[in-house]
Design a protein around this motif. Structure first.
Motif, mmCIF file in Angstrom:
data_model
loop_
_atom_site.group_PDB
_atom_site.id
_atom_site.type_symbol
_atom_site.label_atom_id
_atom_site.label_comp_id
_atom_site.label_asym_id
_atom_site.label_seq_id
_atom_site.Cartn_x
_atom_site.Cartn_y
_atom_site.Cartn_z
ATOM 1 N N ARG A 32 0.841 -1.192 0.088
ATOM 2 C CA ARG A 32 -0.135 0.007 -0.088
ATOM 3 C C ARG A 32 0.979 1.289 0.068
ATOM 4 O O ARG A 32 1.943 1.360 0.742
ATOM 5 C CB ARG A 32 -1.023 0.213 1.298
ATOM 6 C CG ARG A 32 -1.859 -1.225 1.270
ATOM 7 C CD ARG A 32 -2.895 -1.078 2.639
ATOM 8 N NE ARG A 32 -3.655 -2.174 2.703
ATOM 9 C CZ ARG A 32 -4.308 -2.293 3.893
ATOM 10 N NH1 ARG A 32 -4.058 -1.616 4.950
ATOM 11 N NH2 ARG A 32 -5.085 -3.357 3.975
ATOM 12 N N GLY A 33 0.283 2.280 -0.809
ATOM 13 C CA GLY A 33 1.038 3.577 -0.655
ATOM 14 C C GLY A 33 0.438 4.471 0.375
ATOM 15 O O GLY A 33 -0.587 4.117 0.726
ATOM 16 N N ASP A 34 1.149 5.474 0.495
ATOM 17 C CA ASP A 34 0.318 6.551 1.441
ATOM 18 C C ASP A 34 -0.900 7.250 0.965
ATOM 19 O O ASP A 34 -1.802 7.624 1.779
ATOM 20 C CB ASP A 34 1.404 7.797 1.837
ATOM 21 C CG ASP A 34 2.588 7.021 2.482
ATOM 22 O OD1 ASP A 34 2.556 6.003 3.102
ATOM 23 O OD2 ASP A 34 3.769 7.631 2.372
ATOM 24 N N ALA A 35 -0.960 7.325 -0.501
ATOM 25 C CA ALA A 35 -2.217 8.139 -0.965
ATOM 26 C C ALA A 35 -2.223 7.697 -2.465
ATOM 27 O O ALA A 35 -1.243 6.888 -2.920
ATOM 28 C CB ALA A 35 -1.926 9.559 -0.998
ATOM 29 N N VAL A 36 -3.210 7.824 -3.121
ATOM 30 C CA VAL A 36 -3.592 7.573 -4.467
ATOM 31 C C VAL A 36 -2.550 8.368 -5.416
ATOM 32 O O VAL A 36 -2.346 9.409 -5.119
ATOM 33 C CB VAL A 36 -4.739 7.739 -4.998
ATOM 34 C CG1 VAL A 36 -5.256 9.335 -4.799
ATOM 35 C CG2 VAL A 36 -5.279 7.292 -6.427
ATOM 36 N N SER A 37 -1.938 7.939 -6.415
ATOM 37 C CA SER A 37 -0.961 8.608 -7.275
ATOM 38 C C SER A 37 -1.298 8.373 -8.727
ATOM 39 O O SER A 37 -2.052 7.212 -9.055
ATOM 40 C CB SER A 37 0.297 8.369 -6.966
ATOM 41 O OG SER A 37 0.533 7.045 -7.354
ATOM 42 N N PHE A 38 -0.926 9.280 -9.542
ATOM 43 C CA PHE A 38 -1.414 9.250 -11.000
ATOM 44 C C PHE A 38 -0.427 9.276 -11.700
ATOM 45 O O PHE A 38 0.782 10.124 -11.587
ATOM 46 C CB PHE A 38 -2.384 10.266 -11.136
ATOM 47 C CG PHE A 38 -3.614 10.281 -10.374
ATOM 48 C CD1 PHE A 38 -4.841 9.652 -10.617
ATOM 49 C CD2 PHE A 38 -3.772 11.137 -9.239
ATOM 50 C CE1 PHE A 38 -6.028 9.621 -9.859
ATOM 51 C CE2 PHE A 38 -4.834 11.231 -8.373
ATOM 52 C CZ PHE A 38 -5.925 10.430 -8.856
ATOM 53 N N THR A 39 -0.230 8.475 -12.920
ATOM 54 C CA THR A 39 0.869 8.373 -14.112
ATOM 55 C C THR A 39 0.143 8.393 -15.397
ATOM 56 O O THR A 39 -0.793 7.631 -15.465
ATOM 57 C CB THR A 39 1.739 7.093 -13.648
ATOM 58 O OG1 THR A 39 2.152 7.252 -12.207
ATOM 59 C CG2 THR A 39 2.680 7.223 -14.366
ATOM 60 N N ASN A 40 0.816 9.127 -16.286
ATOM 61 C CA ASN A 40 0.467 8.678 -17.642
ATOM 62 C C ASN A 40 1.421 7.673 -18.131
ATOM 63 O O ASN A 40 2.442 8.034 -18.506
ATOM 64 C CB ASN A 40 0.722 10.183 -18.639
ATOM 65 C CG ASN A 40 0.104 10.165 -19.955
ATOM 66 O OD1 ASN A 40 -0.227 11.020 -20.508
ATOM 67 N ND2 ASN A 40 -0.141 9.039 -20.467
ATOM 68 N N ILE A 41 0.763 6.784 -18.687
ATOM 69 C CA ILE A 41 1.541 5.636 -19.188
ATOM 70 C C ILE A 41 1.152 5.481 -20.697
ATOM 71 O O ILE A 41 -0.156 5.350 -21.183
ATOM 72 C CB ILE A 41 1.392 4.399 -18.208
ATOM 73 C CG1 ILE A 41 1.877 4.349 -16.885
ATOM 74 C CG2 ILE A 41 2.103 2.968 -19.136
ATOM 75 C CD1 ILE A 41 1.768 3.334 -16.052
#
Length: 348
Positions: A32-41
């Motif tokens: 689990r991460g600390d928060a949601v993250s976003f990436t353009n893949i």
């Protein structure tokens, strides 16, 4: 990595609650991460391959001429999400959200979704939601906890898309255990807004690893203003048979037998619900758990009908072998080859 000539590409948004990975070439781990993250893949896809297949790289980063390969991965700040929808769409368009299932590392989720979005030939913006699956068969309970942990972050992504002026409508496809956070996220939005946001118009659950009774309660909690819901079920899904064993004998929603009156009764009267039985199809691996993406027939139905906001009927599948209007007194079941369709609204 630069794109190879003669390949196709899928440009997707990846939202994840996973922790970043320290392993070279791996973006996110199963923790689990600390928060949601976003990436353009951006994923490069080789041509001259069969629909439903994925050519996984033997080693990172892979050869784009022969393998699925990530050619770029650009982090997106949370505040930049609306700008991503605006600049990626170019105009008001549909968003296709995919939620993967149990035992799925991040790279497998990315490549599976790229394959499905490409093969379904969707005129939609792909958005992956990846929760922290550990990627191990023995981590079923931990995966379920991590899926539950992530449901509010999925609701955030759906709300952000629904609030974007650049988005016309939203189709959600959730597979296996991913159906749990997907249905819970839509239910959460319904309870917050006295109904599901209207842009969320189609919810597709492929091999849903859900308790049947809990699913019905979730749908009822959404109220009358809910999306069209389509279920892909198969009695020969071995992964769901294992889940049934872990659940102490409770049949999972994705493994129900539509010819049995008890299941017809449990789904009866749910307006906007269509069930497709894929038990006669064999495609992909031996456990028959990925039929939604590995079967060319099913991929076609997803791309041609469901992602266009339409309902699948018997005219969309193979010519009927028989039409049974009274399997008991509970249901109308259209028996087709190889897909059977059950319209829950017609049975009460």
């Amino acid at each position: 990595m630069p794109p190879a000539p003669g390949t196709d590409r899928v440009n997707m948004l990846a939202a994840t609650t996973r922790a970043p990975s320290a392993e070279p070439g791996v973006l996110f781990s199963g923790d689990r991460g600390d928060a949601v993250s976003f990436t353009n893949i951006v994923v490069s896809i080789p041509r001259n391959r069969e629909v439903g297949t994925i050519q996984l790289p033997r080693a990172v980063p892979g050869n784009p001429e022969t393998d699925f390969a990530v050619t770029s991965a650009t982090p997106i700040p949370k505040a930049g999400l609306e700008n991503w929808f605006k600049t990626t769409n170019g105009r008001k368009r549909r968003v296709f959200v995919f939620v993967h299932g149990f035992n799925t590392p991040f790279d497998r989720a990315v490549f599976r979704f790229a394959q499905l979005a490409h093969d379904a030939d969707t005129n939609a913006v792909p958005a992956l939601f990846s929760w922290p699956s550990r990627g191990h068969l023995l981590d079923y309970s931990r995966d379920f906890d991590n899926a539950s942990y992530s449901r509010s972050d999925l609701a955030y992504l759906l709300k952000a898309a629904a609030n974007s002026p650049s988005v016309s409508d939203i189709v959600i496809l959730a597979h296996s255990m991913g159906s749990w956070p997907a249905v819970e996220a839509v239910r959460q939005l319904a309870l917050e807004h006295r109904g599901v946001p209207r842009k969320i118009n189609n919810l597709i659950l492929a091999s849903p690893d859900l308790d049947v009774g809990v699913f019905r309660r979730q749908i009822e909690d959404m109220g009358a203003r809910r999306p069209q819901i389509t279920l892909f079920v198969a009695q020969h899904d071995r992964a769901l048979q294992l889940s049934r064993f872990i659940s102490r004998g409770a049949t999972r929603l994705g493994g129900i037998d539509l010819t049995r009156e008890e299941y017809q009764q449990q789904l009866a009267g749910l307006s906007g619900l269509t069930v497709l039985d894929l038990s006669a199809i064999n495609a992909g691996d031996r456990i028959n758990h990925d039929l939604y993406a590995a079967s060319p027939d099913v991929v076609r139905l997803i791309g041609d009908r469901l992602l266009q906001g339409q309902v699948i009927t018997d005219s969309d599948v193979s010519p009927p072998l028989a039409a049974a209007d009274a399997l008991g007194s509970a249901a109308s079941l259209l028996v087709t080859a190889p897909i059977r369709i059950f319209d829950a609204a017609s049975s009460r």
